[in-house]
Design a protein around this motif. Structure first.
Motif, short mmCIF file in Angstrom:
data_model
loop_
_atom_site.label_atom_id
_atom_site.label_comp_id
_atom_site.label_asym_id
_atom_site.label_seq_id
_atom_site.Cartn_x
_atom_site.Cartn_y
_atom_site.Cartn_z
N GLU A 119 1.01 12.58 14.02
CA GLU A 119 -0.31 11.94 14.02
C GLU A 119 -1.39 12.94 13.64
O GLU A 119 -2.34 12.61 12.95
N GLY A 122 -1.97 13.23 10.03
CA GLY A 122 -2.40 12.04 9.30
C GLY A 122 -1.39 10.91 9.17
O GLY A 122 -1.61 9.98 8.39
N ASN A 124 0.30 7.50 10.48
CA ASN A 124 0.08 6.44 11.46
C ASN A 124 1.43 5.90 11.95
O ASN A 124 2.47 6.35 11.48
N LEU A 125 1.39 4.96 12.88
CA LEU A 125 2.64 4.45 13.46
C LEU A 125 2.94 3.07 12.92
O LEU A 125 2.04 2.25 12.74
N SER A 126 4.22 2.80 12.68
CA SER A 126 4.59 1.44 12.28
C SER A 126 5.91 1.08 12.95
O SER A 126 6.73 1.94 13.27
N GLN A 181 1.63 -2.61 2.26
CA GLN A 181 0.48 -1.70 2.12
C GLN A 181 0.47 -1.05 0.75
O GLN A 181 1.51 -0.85 0.15
N ARG A 186 1.12 6.96 4.70
CA ARG A 186 1.67 8.07 5.49
C ARG A 186 2.00 7.46 6.84
O ARG A 186 1.11 7.22 7.64
N THR A 187 3.25 7.17 7.07
CA THR A 187 3.58 6.43 8.29
C THR A 187 4.84 6.98 8.97
O THR A 187 5.71 7.55 8.33
N SER A 189 7.82 5.81 11.80
CA SER A 189 8.39 4.62 12.46
C SER A 189 9.50 5.02 13.41
O SER A 189 10.63 5.21 13.00
#
Ligand code: PHE
Length: 342
Positions: A119, A122, A124-126, A181, A186-187, A189
């Motif tokens: 995090e 940069g 994010n969470l999915s 998206q 930038r994710t 999981s």
């Protein structure tokens, strides 16, 4: 005659005792109330010859007074006893009792730490579903139908519907994210995955992975290397080194296995790293252009990297746990070791 009777009553009063409110009430009924033996004496007044009435009256009044005095005494005694037992319930001088507090499960703690590290740079969470369709778990990820690559992961299929399976990896989530998206993406999981494997100290049919995906213009292999190098140092300590070994995954090209220096022996070689000084923590690679196109992303404009790591594996290395089954057996002797120290 009546003198003897009165003496007997006096003796009974002297002997009487009370320790509870109920016993106090019995005393009152026996010696104080109108219907008590003392009350009965007053009723006898009529039968007493006139010349003796005065003496009798004095005696009876004397007993009555003795009974009342004794009653007061007993009330006092019972009250005192009550106070003592109540204050004994709260002894403020005692040390506090040791309340056992719970701890965070090592897998949860590891997962949290991984999320925190990514995090900050940069990501994010999915999340995605654990019951997945063939498209998201395989086809979109460039596993051709009937291709032997599908055998790499022993899959639990839903009976009667070969299109539905328990996801074998969290890579299915990168498909869902890319479908929904636009880059830059930038994710991260994290999630539970399933494989039809025999349970042992090193493998389980249910475990956890964390997938990372970065898609943008000009994303290169150096970005992948640096990101994972940063992660390894944050997770395992400054001196940790990362090694990439060429590998194969249908959805990445080129692909690489990620190794880090074995923190048990510090790279010297031990039985955990089988003498090599390196331990594997996951797979990675540049997202195959076919996967980008399957998800509606222009592969001429965008490139990306992806990685997938086992959370159990990382927790085992971090806490030096030798058997992965310990994570799910809920043995309190194991879990207690992860309680916070107060
Ligand atoms: N999904 C792969 C596995 O479960 C790991 C992986 C993820 C490899 C992303 C490359 C890129 O084995």
């Amino acid at each position: 005659m009546y003198q003897e009777k009165i003496e007997a009553i006096k003796a009974a009063i002297a002997k009487a005792d009370a320790n509870t409110p109920e016993e106090l009430e019995s005393f009152r009924m026996e010696f104080i109330s109108k219907k008590s033996v003392v009350g009965g004496l007053f009723a006898e007044m009529g039968k007493i010859p006139n010349e003796e009435k005065r003496a009798f009256g004095q005696l009876v009044n004397g007993v009555k007074q003795i009974a009342e005095e004794k009653f007061q005494e007993l009330i006092e005694k019972v009250n005192q006893a009550n106070k003592k037992s109540k204050s004994a319930d709260i002894d403020l001088t005692l040390p506090p009792s040791n309340h056992e507090i719970g701890g965070i499960h090592p897998l949860t703690a590891t997962r949290q730490r991984i999320i925190e590290i990514f995090e900050r740079i940069g990501f994010n969470l999915s999340e995605g579903p654990e019951i997945e369709d063939d498209w998201h778990n395989f086809t979109a990820l460039n596993f051709p139908e009937n291709h032997p690559a599908r055998e790499m992961q022993d899959t639990f299929f839903i009976e009667k519907n070969p299109d539905i399976a328990l996801r074998t990896h969290t890579s299915s989530v990168q498909v869902r994210v890319m479908e929904n998206q636009k880059p830059p993406i930038r994710t991260l999981s994290p999630g539970r995955v399933y494989r039809n494997e025999a349970i042992s100290a090193r493998a389980h049919c249910i475990f956890h992975q964390v997938e990372g995906l970065y898609v943008d213009e000009n994303v290169g292999f150096a970005d992948l290397k640096n990101t994972l190098y940063h992660f390894a140092k944050e997770m395992f300590g400054k001196g940790t080194k990362v090694r990439f070994r060429p590998s194969y995954f249908p959805f990445t090209e080129p692909s690489a296995e990620i190794d880090i220096t074995c923190m048990i022996c510090g790279g010297k070689g031990c039985n955990v790293c089988k003498g090599t000084g390196w331990v594997e923590i996951g797979g990675s690679g540049m997202v195959d252009p076919n996967v980008l196109e399957n998800c509606g992303i222009d592969s001429k404009k965008y490139t990306g990297f992806a990685f997938g790591m086992g959370i159990e594996r990382i927790a085992m290395l971090k806490y030096q746990i030798k058997d992965l089954r310990l994570f799910t057996e809920n043995d309190v002797r194991f879990l207690k070791q992860f309680r916070p120290i107060l």
